[in-house]
Scaffold this motif. Sequence first.
Motif, PDB file in Angstrom:
ATOM      1  N   GLU A   1       0.876  -1.173   0.000  1.00  0.00           N
ATOM      2  CA  GLU A   1       0.000   0.000   0.000  1.00  0.00           C
ATOM      3  C   GLU A   1       0.914   1.224   0.000  1.00  0.00           C
ATOM      4  OE1 GLU A   1      -3.010   0.026   3.034  1.00  0.00           O
ATOM      5  OE2 GLU A   1      -3.546  -2.061   2.646  1.00  0.00           O
ATOM      6  N   GLY A   2       1.074   1.808  -1.152  1.00  0.00           N
ATOM      7  CA  GLY A   2       2.028   2.914  -1.284  1.00  0.00           C
ATOM      8  C   GLY A   2       3.430   2.400  -1.058  1.00  0.00           C
ATOM      9  N   ARG A   3       4.126   3.029  -0.119  1.00  0.00           N
ATOM     10  CA  ARG A   3       5.493   2.585   0.190  1.00  0.00           C
ATOM     11  C   ARG A   3       5.530   1.567   1.313  1.00  0.00           C
ATOM     12  NH1 ARG A   3       8.997   8.011   0.569  1.00  0.00           N
ATOM     13  NH2 ARG A   3       8.090   7.871   2.636  1.00  0.00           N
ATOM     14  N   GLU A   4       4.389   1.293   1.896  1.00  0.00           N
ATOM     15  CA  GLU A   4       4.318   0.363   3.035  1.00  0.00           C
ATOM     16  C   GLU A   4       3.876  -1.026   2.576  1.00  0.00           C
ATOM     17  OE1 GLU A   4       4.951   0.958   6.245  1.00  0.00           O
ATOM     18  OE2 GLU A   4       5.238   3.126   6.149  1.00  0.00           O
ATOM     19  N   ARG A   5       4.363  -2.025   3.308  1.00  0.00           N
ATOM     20  CA  ARG A   5       3.915  -3.401   3.105  1.00  0.00           C
ATOM     21  C   ARG A   5       3.181  -3.830   4.365  1.00  0.00           C
ATOM     22  NH1 ARG A   5       8.822  -6.941   1.317  1.00  0.00           N
ATOM     23  NH2 ARG A   5       7.187  -8.468   1.556  1.00  0.00           N
ATOM     24  N   PHE A   6       1.948  -4.321   4.196  1.00  0.00           N
ATOM     25  CA  PHE A   6       1.114  -4.691   5.327  1.00  0.00           C
ATOM     26  C   PHE A   6       0.901  -6.192   5.375  1.00  0.00           C
ATOM     27  CE2 PHE A   6       0.213  -0.238   4.974  1.00  0.00           C
ATOM     28  CZ  PHE A   6       0.000   0.164   6.277  1.00  0.00           C
ATOM     29  N   CYS A   7       0.916  -6.723   6.598  1.00  0.00           N
ATOM     30  CA  CYS A   7       0.676  -8.141   6.847  1.00  0.00           C
ATOM     31  C   CYS A   7      -0.758  -8.330   7.318  1.00  0.00           C
ATOM     32  CB  CYS A   7       1.572  -8.663   7.968  1.00  0.00           C
ATOM     33  SG  CYS A   7       3.318  -8.526   7.662  1.00  0.00           S
ATOM     34  N   SER A   8      -1.403  -9.330   6.781  1.00  0.00           N
ATOM     35  CA  SER A   8      -2.730  -9.737   7.235  1.00  0.00           C
ATOM     36  C   SER A   8      -2.714 -11.235   7.468  1.00  0.00           C
ATOM     37  CB  SER A   8      -3.794  -9.413   6.187  1.00  0.00           C
ATOM     38  OG  SER A   8      -3.861  -8.030   5.955  1.00  0.00           O
ATOM     39  N   ALA A   9      -3.431 -11.675   8.479  1.00  0.00           N
ATOM     40  CA  ALA A   9      -3.499 -13.112   8.775  1.00  0.00           C
ATOM     41  C   ALA A   9      -4.472 -13.788   7.835  1.00  0.00           C
ATOM     42  CB  ALA A   9      -3.933 -13.325  10.224  1.00  0.00           C
ATOM     43  N   GLU A  10      -4.148 -15.006   7.472  1.00  0.00           N
ATOM     44  CA  GLU A  10      -5.007 -15.868   6.654  1.00  0.00           C
ATOM     45  C   GLU A  10      -5.356 -17.072   7.527  1.00  0.00           C
ATOM     46  OE1 GLU A  10      -6.069 -14.886   3.778  1.00  0.00           O
ATOM     47  OE2 GLU A  10      -4.729 -13.160   3.610  1.00  0.00           O
ATOM     48  N   LEU A  11      -6.241 -16.837   8.498  1.00  0.00           N
ATOM     49  CA  LEU A  11      -6.511 -17.838   9.525  1.00  0.00           C
ATOM     50  C   LEU A  11      -7.230 -19.076   9.009  1.00  0.00           C
ATOM     51  CD1 LEU A  11      -7.410 -15.466  12.475  1.00  0.00           C
ATOM     52  CD2 LEU A  11      -5.206 -16.478  11.887  1.00  0.00           C
ATOM     53  N   ASN A  12      -7.895 -18.974   7.874  1.00  0.00           N
ATOM     54  CA  ASN A  12      -8.558 -20.157   7.317  1.00  0.00           C
ATOM     55  C   ASN A  12      -7.552 -21.264   7.021  1.00  0.00           C
ATOM     56  OD1 ASN A  12     -11.081 -19.038   7.447  1.00  0.00           O
ATOM     57  ND2 ASN A  12     -11.018 -18.259   5.360  1.00  0.00           N
ATOM     58  N   ASN A  13      -6.318 -20.882   6.800  1.00  0.00           N
ATOM     59  CA  ASN A  13      -5.299 -21.880   6.491  1.00  0.00           C
ATOM     60  C   ASN A  13      -4.856 -22.672   7.721  1.00  0.00           C
ATOM     61  OD1 ASN A  13      -5.337 -21.330   3.759  1.00  0.00           O
ATOM     62  ND2 ASN A  13      -3.849 -19.693   3.955  1.00  0.00           N
ATOM     63  N   LEU A  14      -5.368 -22.313   8.896  1.00  0.00           N
ATOM     64  CA  LEU A  14      -5.075 -23.087  10.101  1.00  0.00           C
ATOM     65  C   LEU A  14      -5.952 -24.338  10.194  1.00  0.00           C
ATOM     66  CD1 LEU A  14      -4.647 -20.236  12.732  1.00  0.00           C
ATOM     67  CD2 LEU A  14      -2.856 -21.682  11.776  1.00  0.00           C
ATOM     68  N   HIS A  15      -6.879 -24.519   9.246  1.00  0.00           N
ATOM     69  CA  HIS A  15      -7.771 -25.683   9.284  1.00  0.00           C
ATOM     70  C   HIS A  15      -7.000 -27.003   9.298  1.00  0.00           C
ATOM     71  CE1 HIS A  15      -7.005 -25.768   4.952  1.00  0.00           C
ATOM     72  NE2 HIS A  15      -7.380 -27.014   4.996  1.00  0.00           N
ATOM     73  N   GLU A  16      -5.853 -27.036   8.665  1.00  0.00           N
ATOM     74  CA  GLU A  16      -5.048 -28.258   8.629  1.00  0.00           C
ATOM     75  C   GLU A  16      -4.628 -28.665  10.043  1.00  0.00           C
ATOM     76  OE1 GLU A  16      -0.906 -29.873   6.584  1.00  0.00           O
ATOM     77  OE2 GLU A  16      -1.759 -27.977   5.893  1.00  0.00           O
ATOM     78  N   ILE A  17      -4.281 -27.681  10.854  1.00  0.00           N
ATOM     79  CA  ILE A  17      -3.893 -27.954  12.239  1.00  0.00           C
ATOM     80  C   ILE A  17      -5.113 -28.391  13.035  1.00  0.00           C
ATOM     81  CG2 ILE A  17      -3.047 -26.897  14.368  1.00  0.00           C
ATOM     82  CD1 ILE A  17      -1.297 -25.135  12.439  1.00  0.00           C
ATOM     83  N   PHE A  18      -6.235 -27.701  12.824  1.00  0.00           N
ATOM     84  CA  PHE A  18      -7.463 -28.062  13.523  1.00  0.00           C
ATOM     85  C   PHE A  18      -7.841 -29.513  13.230  1.00  0.00           C
ATOM     86  CE2 PHE A  18     -12.028 -28.683  13.357  1.00  0.00           C
ATOM     87  CZ  PHE A  18     -12.369 -28.421  14.672  1.00  0.00           C
ATOM     88  N   GLU A  19      -7.787 -29.905  11.972  1.00  0.00           N
ATOM     89  CA  GLU A  19      -8.151 -31.271  11.596  1.00  0.00           C
ATOM     90  C   GLU A  19      -7.216 -32.291  12.226  1.00  0.00           C
ATOM     91  OE1 GLU A  19      -8.218 -31.146   7.333  1.00  0.00           O
ATOM     92  OE2 GLU A  19     -10.096 -30.004   7.299  1.00  0.00           O
ATOM     93  N   TRP A  20      -5.950 -31.977  12.299  1.00  0.00           N
ATOM     94  CA  TRP A  20      -4.990 -32.897  12.890  1.00  0.00           C
ATOM     95  C   TRP A  20      -5.241 -33.035  14.391  1.00  0.00           C
ATOM     96  CZ3 TRP A  20      -0.865 -32.518  16.401  1.00  0.00           C
ATOM     97  CH2 TRP A  20       0.003 -33.625  16.421  1.00  0.00           C
ATOM     98  N   VAL A  21      -5.470 -31.893  15.064  1.00  0.00           N
ATOM     99  CA  VAL A  21      -5.716 -31.911  16.508  1.00  0.00           C
ATOM    100  C   VAL A  21      -7.062 -32.563  16.815  1.00  0.00           C
ATOM    101  CG1 VAL A  21      -6.152 -30.412  18.508  1.00  0.00           C
ATOM    102  CG2 VAL A  21      -4.226 -29.937  16.990  1.00  0.00           C
TER     103      VAL A  21
END
Length: 114
Positions: A60-80
Motif C-alpha cells: 500500500e504505497g510505500r508500506e507493506r502490510f501483513c494480514s493473517a489468513e486464519l482459514n489456512n489453520l484448518h489443517e492444524i485443527f483437523e490434525w488436533v
Amino acid sequence: MRRDVFQAIADPTRREIIRLVAHKKMNLNSVAENFAISRPAISKHIKILTECGLISIRQEGRERFCSAELNNLHEIFEWVEQYRQFWESRIDNLEKYLDQLQKEPKINKHGKRK
C-alpha cells in the motif's frame, strides 16, 4: 522449499506474529517493534508464514502490510481434532468407570458392606 503450517506454528515468534496480525493488518515495521530481535530476523519469520499461507503481504504505497489468513489453520485443527476425539472417548470411559465405582457397595475395614 514447500513449507507447511506445522512448521509455521512450531516457532513461538511466528505464533506471536500470527496473533498480532490476526486482529488487524500491520506494516512490517509495526510487527518488528513487538520483538527484541532484528528486523531481518522478523522478515525471515514473515517469509515463512507467507510461504505457509498464514500471512499475506499487500503493498500500500510505500508500506507493506501483513494480514493473517486464519482459514489456512484448518489443517492444524483437523490434525488436533482426531486427538480431541480420542481423549474425549477416554474421558467418557473414565467417567463411566467412576460412576460404576460410586454405585458399588462400600466395604468397611472389617469386610462388611456399608
